[in-house]
Motif scaffolding. Sequence first.
Motif, mmCIF file in Angstrom:
data_model
loop_
_atom_site.group_PDB
_atom_site.id
_atom_site.type_symbol
_atom_site.label_atom_id
_atom_site.label_comp_id
_atom_site.label_asym_id
_atom_site.label_seq_id
_atom_site.Cartn_x
_atom_site.Cartn_y
_atom_site.Cartn_z
ATOM 1 N N VAL A 163 59.933 44.461 41.121
ATOM 2 C CA VAL A 163 61.351 44.267 41.414
ATOM 3 C C VAL A 163 61.456 42.949 42.162
ATOM 4 O O VAL A 163 60.744 42.734 43.144
ATOM 5 C CB VAL A 163 61.923 45.420 42.268
ATOM 6 C CG1 VAL A 163 63.366 45.122 42.663
ATOM 7 C CG2 VAL A 163 61.841 46.742 41.518
ATOM 8 N N VAL A 188 68.273 43.422 34.262
ATOM 9 C CA VAL A 188 68.778 42.421 35.211
ATOM 10 C C VAL A 188 70.155 42.854 35.694
ATOM 11 O O VAL A 188 71.078 43.008 34.883
ATOM 12 C CB VAL A 188 68.868 41.018 34.561
ATOM 13 C CG1 VAL A 188 69.329 39.987 35.588
ATOM 14 C CG2 VAL A 188 67.526 40.619 33.948
ATOM 15 N N ARG A 245 73.380 36.028 42.623
ATOM 16 C CA ARG A 245 71.971 36.136 42.271
ATOM 17 C C ARG A 245 71.748 37.287 41.291
ATOM 18 O O ARG A 245 72.675 38.001 40.928
ATOM 19 C CB ARG A 245 71.124 36.330 43.530
ATOM 20 C CG ARG A 245 71.179 35.151 44.506
ATOM 21 C CD ARG A 245 70.269 35.412 45.700
ATOM 22 N NE ARG A 245 70.696 36.616 46.424
ATOM 23 C CZ ARG A 245 69.938 37.270 47.303
ATOM 24 N NH1 ARG A 245 68.717 36.844 47.563
ATOM 25 N NH2 ARG A 245 70.408 38.340 47.924
ATOM 26 N N TYR A 246 70.486 37.446 40.879
ATOM 27 C CA TYR A 246 70.104 38.506 39.949
ATOM 28 C C TYR A 246 68.980 39.339 40.558
ATOM 29 O O TYR A 246 68.059 38.799 41.176
ATOM 30 C CB TYR A 246 69.589 37.922 38.622
ATOM 31 C CG TYR A 246 70.539 36.983 37.935
ATOM 32 C CD1 TYR A 246 71.716 37.451 37.361
ATOM 33 C CD2 TYR A 246 70.256 35.625 37.837
ATOM 34 C CE1 TYR A 246 72.590 36.597 36.709
ATOM 35 C CE2 TYR A 246 71.125 34.758 37.189
ATOM 36 C CZ TYR A 246 72.286 35.247 36.629
ATOM 37 O OH TYR A 246 73.140 34.388 35.987
ATOM 38 N N CYS A 247 69.031 40.643 40.354
ATOM 39 C CA CYS A 247 67.940 41.528 40.728
ATOM 40 C C CYS A 247 67.318 42.076 39.448
ATOM 41 O O CYS A 247 68.037 42.572 38.569
ATOM 42 C CB CYS A 247 68.436 42.666 41.616
ATOM 43 S SG CYS A 247 67.103 43.613 42.382
ATOM 44 N N THR A 255 64.241 39.376 43.145
ATOM 45 C CA THR A 255 65.581 38.781 43.172
ATOM 46 C C THR A 255 65.455 37.283 42.919
ATOM 47 O O THR A 255 64.624 36.617 43.529
ATOM 48 C CB THR A 255 66.263 39.033 44.525
ATOM 49 O OG1 THR A 255 66.336 40.437 44.758
ATOM 50 C CG2 THR A 255 67.672 38.444 44.538
ATOM 51 N N ILE A 308 67.949 49.628 42.185
ATOM 52 C CA ILE A 308 68.711 48.387 41.999
ATOM 53 C C ILE A 308 69.980 48.606 41.184
ATOM 54 O O ILE A 308 70.764 47.674 40.992
ATOM 55 C CB ILE A 308 67.853 47.283 41.346
ATOM 56 C CG1 ILE A 308 67.623 47.568 39.854
ATOM 57 C CG2 ILE A 308 66.528 47.099 42.086
ATOM 58 C CD1 ILE A 308 67.008 46.400 39.098
ATOM 59 N N TYR A 317 73.432 41.849 37.915
ATOM 60 C CA TYR A 317 74.147 40.734 38.522
ATOM 61 C C TYR A 317 74.601 41.165 39.921
ATOM 62 O O TYR A 317 75.299 42.176 40.074
ATOM 63 C CB TYR A 317 75.383 40.364 37.705
ATOM 64 C CG TYR A 317 75.119 39.740 36.351
ATOM 65 C CD1 TYR A 317 75.539 38.435 36.082
ATOM 66 C CD2 TYR A 317 74.484 40.455 35.342
ATOM 67 C CE1 TYR A 317 75.329 37.861 34.831
ATOM 68 C CE2 TYR A 317 74.264 39.889 34.090
ATOM 69 C CZ TYR A 317 74.687 38.594 33.840
ATOM 70 O OH TYR A 317 74.476 38.026 32.606
ATOM 71 N N LEU A 318 74.229 40.405 40.938
ATOM 72 C CA LEU A 318 74.602 40.726 42.316
ATOM 73 C C LEU A 318 75.915 40.038 42.687
ATOM 74 O O LEU A 318 76.266 38.988 42.131
ATOM 75 C CB LEU A 318 73.492 40.296 43.271
ATOM 76 C CG LEU A 318 72.125 40.963 43.044
ATOM 77 C CD1 LEU A 318 71.096 40.404 44.027
ATOM 78 C CD2 LEU A 318 72.227 42.473 43.149
ATOM 79 N N SER A 339 61.658 32.580 48.785
ATOM 80 C CA SER A 339 62.283 33.825 48.372
ATOM 81 C C SER A 339 61.222 34.897 48.250
ATOM 82 O O SER A 339 60.069 34.602 47.964
ATOM 83 C CB SER A 339 63.008 33.667 47.032
ATOM 84 O OG SER A 339 62.086 33.425 45.998
ATOM 85 N N ASP A 342 67.573 33.407 42.119
ATOM 86 C CA ASP A 342 68.806 32.627 42.179
ATOM 87 C C ASP A 342 69.343 32.412 40.765
ATOM 88 O O ASP A 342 68.595 32.432 39.781
ATOM 89 C CB ASP A 342 68.545 31.271 42.832
ATOM 90 C CG ASP A 342 68.249 31.393 44.310
ATOM 91 O OD1 ASP A 342 69.060 32.010 45.028
ATOM 92 O OD2 ASP A 342 67.198 30.884 44.738
ATOM 93 N N ARG A 343 70.641 32.163 40.676
ATOM 94 C CA ARG A 343 71.282 31.974 39.379
ATOM 95 C C ARG A 343 70.647 30.838 38.582
ATOM 96 O O ARG A 343 70.494 30.929 37.362
ATOM 97 C CB ARG A 343 72.777 31.724 39.577
ATOM 98 C CG ARG A 343 73.572 31.729 38.294
ATOM 99 C CD ARG A 343 75.048 31.738 38.566
ATOM 100 N NE ARG A 343 75.527 30.478 39.100
ATOM 101 C CZ ARG A 343 76.800 30.229 39.410
ATOM 102 N NH1 ARG A 343 77.705 31.196 39.265
ATOM 103 N NH2 ARG A 343 77.169 29.061 39.862
#
Length: 218
Positions: A60, A189, A196-198, A62, A141, A191-192, A121, A64-65
């Motif tokens: 798992v 995936v 960002r993406y988890c 996270t 998530i 979308y946060l 990160s 960045d875009r």
Amino acid sequence: MALGNYGVLVGTLESHHRDTPDDQGRWFHVYLQVTAPAGRYRCAVDVDSKQSATGVQWRVLTLDRAQLPALHDLFAGYHPLATTPTSGALDYLRHPALRTRAGCISSLVFRPVQTSLGRLSGVRAWRTGSNLEAATALESILTIGARIAIFGEPFTAGLGMHNIHQNQGDPLGSQWYAENGTWQDGGTVVYLPDGRYCLFLSKFTTQSFDTNDDGHPG
């Protein structure tokens, strides 16, 4: 020959549930119900191989875009992807935001990694554990109503996705050896809200962390 129809589904997570447990109390998949313009898709995420001698591994993380730029502008629906580094496809072993050392496997590891944006990160290493732990990690998530992207292969009949896991590195003699290929890995995936993406990524313990240009064990 690799997968016949690789791509990504973008939509809204409507619900999720586990397989009905068998008499050993195991769950084999977590099913995600994702809505998109064509309807409701049933997405089967493997959290066990159904073979007692073959376990599951997962990560798992996270991002960045900017680390997954192709996702930002995709509209809801299914999008076929070329199995190339520039299409937006995933490759656990080659994508600069996803690759990790083969030896980075643990019951639980968290290590800082310098990103392409110059910031540190957290990246969770590959974890090996039970199917129950893998299912729990995926569910941790998931947020109902969130925008979500599912990488894998569409069902041949009906709306749905499968092969939502590593799709390379299966050993010679395996029934999935012929489906090995690069730049065709699956994943979930989320979308946060902060942009960002988890990600939840998974593989089977029999799949190699080292593959050649055809996706076969190197």
